[in-house]
Design a protein around this motif. Structure first.
Motif, PDB file in Angstrom:
ATOM      1  N   GLU A 119       0.828  -1.202   0.000  1.00  0.00           N
ATOM      2  CA  GLU A 119       0.000   0.000   0.000  1.00  0.00           C
ATOM      3  C   GLU A 119       0.865   1.255   0.000  1.00  0.00           C
ATOM      4  OE1 GLU A 119       0.692  -0.934   4.370  1.00  0.00           O
ATOM      5  OE2 GLU A 119       0.339  -2.038   2.501  1.00  0.00           O
ATOM      6  N   GLU A 120       0.303   2.303  -0.586  1.00  0.00           N
ATOM      7  CA  GLU A 120       1.017   3.569  -0.676  1.00  0.00           C
ATOM      8  C   GLU A 120       1.224   4.156   0.717  1.00  0.00           C
ATOM      9  OE1 GLU A 120       3.020   6.544  -2.667  1.00  0.00           O
ATOM     10  OE2 GLU A 120       2.053   4.817  -3.621  1.00  0.00           O
ATOM     11  N   ARG A 121       2.413   4.652   0.979  1.00  0.00           N
ATOM     12  CA  ARG A 121       2.705   5.345   2.236  1.00  0.00           C
ATOM     13  C   ARG A 121       3.593   6.528   1.910  1.00  0.00           C
ATOM     14  NH1 ARG A 121       4.953   2.102   7.398  1.00  0.00           N
ATOM     15  NH2 ARG A 121       2.849   1.201   7.249  1.00  0.00           N
ATOM     16  N   ASN A 122       3.204   7.706   2.428  1.00  0.00           N
ATOM     17  CA  ASN A 122       3.946   8.914   2.077  1.00  0.00           C
ATOM     18  C   ASN A 122       5.324   8.909   2.733  1.00  0.00           C
ATOM     19  OD1 ASN A 122       4.784  11.888   2.286  1.00  0.00           O
ATOM     20  ND2 ASN A 122       3.077  11.919   0.861  1.00  0.00           N
ATOM     21  N   GLY A 123       6.343   8.908   1.924  1.00  0.00           N
ATOM     22  CA  GLY A 123       7.711   8.846   2.430  1.00  0.00           C
ATOM     23  C   GLY A 123       8.126  10.085   3.190  1.00  0.00           C
ATOM     24  N   ALA A 149       7.050  17.420  21.129  1.00  0.00           N
ATOM     25  CA  ALA A 149       6.382  16.297  20.453  1.00  0.00           C
ATOM     26  C   ALA A 149       4.929  16.652  20.151  1.00  0.00           C
ATOM     27  CB  ALA A 149       6.457  15.041  21.311  1.00  0.00           C
ATOM     28  N   GLN A 150       4.234  17.279  21.123  1.00  0.00           N
ATOM     29  CA  GLN A 150       2.843  17.684  20.891  1.00  0.00           C
ATOM     30  C   GLN A 150       2.752  18.703  19.765  1.00  0.00           C
ATOM     31  OE1 GLN A 150       1.241  19.102  24.597  1.00  0.00           O
ATOM     32  NE2 GLN A 150       1.637  17.177  25.680  1.00  0.00           N
ATOM     33  N   PHE A 151       3.643  19.692  19.791  1.00  0.00           N
ATOM     34  CA  PHE A 151       3.646  20.724  18.749  1.00  0.00           C
ATOM     35  C   PHE A 151       3.875  20.117  17.372  1.00  0.00           C
ATOM     36  CE2 PHE A 151       6.744  23.310  16.246  1.00  0.00           C
ATOM     37  CZ  PHE A 151       5.835  24.219  15.714  1.00  0.00           C
ATOM     38  N   ALA A 152       4.903  19.290  17.258  1.00  0.00           N
ATOM     39  CA  ALA A 152       5.246  18.712  15.952  1.00  0.00           C
ATOM     40  C   ALA A 152       4.121  17.848  15.414  1.00  0.00           C
ATOM     41  CB  ALA A 152       6.532  17.900  16.068  1.00  0.00           C
ATOM     42  N   ARG A 153       3.456  17.118  16.291  1.00  0.00           N
ATOM     43  CA  ARG A 153       2.416  16.200  15.818  1.00  0.00           C
ATOM     44  C   ARG A 153       1.105  16.929  15.538  1.00  0.00           C
ATOM     45  NH1 ARG A 153       5.207  12.365  19.760  1.00  0.00           N
ATOM     46  NH2 ARG A 153       6.411  11.060  18.327  1.00  0.00           N
ATOM     47  N   PHE A 154       0.721  17.838  16.426  1.00  0.00           N
ATOM     48  CA  PHE A 154      -0.549  18.537  16.230  1.00  0.00           C
ATOM     49  C   PHE A 154      -0.491  19.548  15.083  1.00  0.00           C
ATOM     50  CE2 PHE A 154      -1.543  17.303  20.705  1.00  0.00           C
ATOM     51  CZ  PHE A 154      -2.741  16.657  20.434  1.00  0.00           C
ATOM     52  N   VAL A 155       0.643  20.200  14.932  1.00  0.00           N
ATOM     53  CA  VAL A 155       0.758  21.248  13.914  1.00  0.00           C
ATOM     54  C   VAL A 155       1.308  20.691  12.603  1.00  0.00           C
ATOM     55  CG1 VAL A 155       1.834  23.448  13.307  1.00  0.00           C
ATOM     56  CG2 VAL A 155       0.987  23.062  15.631  1.00  0.00           C
ATOM     57  N   HIS A 156       2.533  20.198  12.646  1.00  0.00           N
ATOM     58  CA  HIS A 156       3.193  19.830  11.391  1.00  0.00           C
ATOM     59  C   HIS A 156       2.693  18.496  10.820  1.00  0.00           C
ATOM     60  CE1 HIS A 156       5.711  23.285  11.425  1.00  0.00           C
ATOM     61  NE2 HIS A 156       6.285  22.972  12.574  1.00  0.00           N
ATOM     62  N   LEU A 157       2.615  17.470  11.647  1.00  0.00           N
ATOM     63  CA  LEU A 157       2.176  16.176  11.112  1.00  0.00           C
ATOM     64  C   LEU A 157       0.725  16.211  10.651  1.00  0.00           C
ATOM     65  CD1 LEU A 157       3.909  13.487  13.337  1.00  0.00           C
ATOM     66  CD2 LEU A 157       4.036  13.697  10.850  1.00  0.00           C
ATOM     67  N   ASN A 158      -0.135  16.910  11.365  1.00  0.00           N
ATOM     68  CA  ASN A 158      -1.532  17.029  10.921  1.00  0.00           C
ATOM     69  C   ASN A 158      -1.613  17.734   9.582  1.00  0.00           C
ATOM     70  OD1 ASN A 158      -2.687  15.669  13.032  1.00  0.00           O
ATOM     71  ND2 ASN A 158      -3.278  17.485  14.187  1.00  0.00           N
ATOM     72  N   ARG A 159      -0.824  18.799   9.428  1.00  0.00           N
ATOM     73  CA  ARG A 159      -0.822  19.530   8.153  1.00  0.00           C
ATOM     74  C   ARG A 159      -0.257  18.658   7.037  1.00  0.00           C
ATOM     75  NH1 ARG A 159       2.776  23.272   5.462  1.00  0.00           N
ATOM     76  NH2 ARG A 159       1.555  24.605   4.067  1.00  0.00           N
ATOM     77  N   MET A 160       0.813  17.947   7.316  1.00  0.00           N
ATOM     78  CA  MET A 160       1.427  17.109   6.293  1.00  0.00           C
ATOM     79  C   MET A 160       0.476  15.997   5.850  1.00  0.00           C
ATOM     80  SD  MET A 160       5.297  16.990   7.887  1.00  0.00           S
ATOM     81  CE  MET A 160       6.064  16.030   6.600  1.00  0.00           C
ATOM     82  N   SER A 165      -3.133  13.779   1.774  1.00  0.00           N
ATOM     83  CA  SER A 165      -4.433  13.242   1.357  1.00  0.00           C
ATOM     84  C   SER A 165      -4.942  13.911   0.088  1.00  0.00           C
ATOM     85  CB  SER A 165      -5.465  13.411   2.478  1.00  0.00           C
ATOM     86  OG  SER A 165      -5.780  14.785   2.680  1.00  0.00           O
ATOM     87  N   HIS A 166      -4.439  15.114  -0.203  1.00  0.00           N
ATOM     88  CA  HIS A 166      -4.800  15.828  -1.427  1.00  0.00           C
ATOM     89  C   HIS A 166      -3.667  15.790  -2.454  1.00  0.00           C
ATOM     90  CE1 HIS A 166      -7.708  17.449   1.482  1.00  0.00           C
ATOM     91  NE2 HIS A 166      -8.464  17.743   0.446  1.00  0.00           N
TER      92      HIS A 166
END
Length: 425
Positions: A119-123, A149-160, A165-166
């Motif tokens: 399955e496709e996984r974004n590298g 860790a909270q900042f990176a995941r809530f802000v950057h990983l959510n945006r990425m 997805s688009h």
């Protein structure tokens, strides 16, 4: 007859294709079929069914020799292929991420994703997660580690993830997320050096942080604004950094570079095309790198149009041969990685376009000030056409083109007022 004028037969003894023999009279493709077939055999002696898509893709690619060289020189990939064929290794992402040398088998993994074998996984997301875990290991304070860790995941990983997805996640987003996170860590270290927790931060601390170091310190604003919203930091002012000037090439230098991209056959054809996309249409490298073939429209009369925004733009006839020649001979399309690639600038990795960073390095070697070239082009264009029309055609916002209009001293906005004042007279 070979180069020594000695009569020789270069036809493959199995398939009859004329090609330099690799061994015992067999061409590279026939040798590849034999070697790859041996690697991928299952316990019944045939090629493992789950590995057939890879076998077909590699043995039918235009450049069979490159696949053989890759197999011979990449021992970890070769050993993994054998394990996947026999079933001693499972066809999952974990097989690749937990491999002793994951970098050596990354190309194989991407190729299998492009063939829908896994399955496709974004590298890029995965690379950021790995980078973040390694970065957090160096943060000594558990409290600061949790906050970052909270900042990176809530802000950057959510945006990425949203961008992925688009199908809009670019390399630049990954690099920006890394830099933003690194600067956030440095900001917390700055506060720690003053003996303060984030909740004790004052406006004076922020002002001293910004004034006491390089301009990249302003990148901590993203973290600070998130931390204020989550009540980790008091509500304070963390101003934007506003550039006092915009770099810009002179028009003479821009025209000199356009002439070189048009006439210098010693330049790589892809570099010439990329140069013209920036110097004629003001496109940033992130967009140029991600352009698709469908953005170029060929008309029956031999004309060429390019699409950046709402409407196609006619490519001046003098420049169209540069684009046509390049598009007809794109690199990295003769292997199983990118057959029929939709990208104008295919990358080396399966299914991906060239990275903007790689293209940036290549164009800088040509001698282009990238930011200055883009700004010069946009400011010249708004002298010729109204900013709103330029924005729609070139894929920019009206606000961006308004800034370039002001920098260029264009008078489009003043024109209606001038007409009205003249009519009163």
């Amino acid at each position: 007859m070979d180069c020594a004028q000695i009569p020789a037969n270069f036809h493959c003894t199995r398939c009859g294709v004329e090609d330099e023999p690799v061994r015992t009279g067999l061409c590279a493709r026939c040798c590849l079929k034999d070697d790859l077939g041996d690697l991928l055999r299952d316990e019944h002696g045939g090629i493992a069914e789950h590995m057939l898509p890879l076998y077909r893709a590699l043995t039918t690619q235009a450049n069979a020799r490159s696949a053989r060289v890759w197999m011979i020189t990449n021992k970890p990939a070769k050993e993994l292929l054998r394990a996947l064929g026999t079933g001693s290794a499972s066809l999952t992402h974990e097989t690749f991420t937990q491999h002793p040398t994951p970098g050596k088998v990354q190309h194989l993994r991407k190729l299998m994703m492009s063939l829908e074998m896994i399955e496709e996984r974004n590298g890029r997301i995965e690379r950021f997660e790995i980078w973040l875990d390694q970065k957090l290991l160096k943060v000594p304070s558990p409290k600061r580690k949790r906050l970052i860790a909270q900042f990176a995941r809530f802000v950057h990983l959510n945006r990425m993830r949203h961008l992925a997805s688009h199908n809009s996640l670019k390399e630049g987003t990954l690099l920006s997320a890394r830099q933003s996170t690194s600067t956030a860590i440095e900001f917390l270290e700055f506060l720690d050096g003053r003996g303060k927790d984030p909740g004790e931060c004052t406006q004076e601390d922020i002002n001293d942080w910004l004034a006491g170091g390089p301009t990249t310190r302003s990148l901590a604003r993203t973290f600070a604004r998130w931390a204020m919203g989550a009540r980790h930091i008091p509500k304070l002012d963390f101003p934007y950094r506003v550039a006092k000037t915009l770099p810009r090439l002179s028009q003479d230098r821009r025209l000199e570079l356009i002439r070189r991209a048009l006439d210098d056959d010693e330049l790589d054809s892809g570099d010439r095309a990329a140069c013209l996309l920036m110097l004629l249409f003001g496109q940033p490298l992130t967009r140029v790198a991600a352009m698709k073939m469908e953005q170029f429209l060929h008309s029956d009369d031999g004309g060429l149009q390019v699409v950046f925004g709402e409407d196609p733009i006619e490519v001046p006839a003098v420049f169209s041969p540069v684009f046509k020649d390049y598009l007809a001979n794109r690199p990295n399309t003769n292997t199983a990685s990118n057959p029929g690639s939709p990208w104008c600038f295919p990358g080396f990795s399966p299914g991906e376009h060239i990275s903007a960073n790689r293209l940036m390095i290549r164009l800088r070697e040509v001698g282009i000030d990238l930011q200055g070239a883009k700004n010069a082009t946009l400011q010249e264009l708004v002298l010729l056409i109204p900013p709103a029309i330029a924005a729609d055609a070139l894929g920019y916002s009206y606000q961006v083109m308004d800034i370039h209009e002001q920098r260029a001293g264009a008078r489009w906005k003043a024109y209606p007022e001038l007409v009205r004042s003249q009519s009163k007279d």
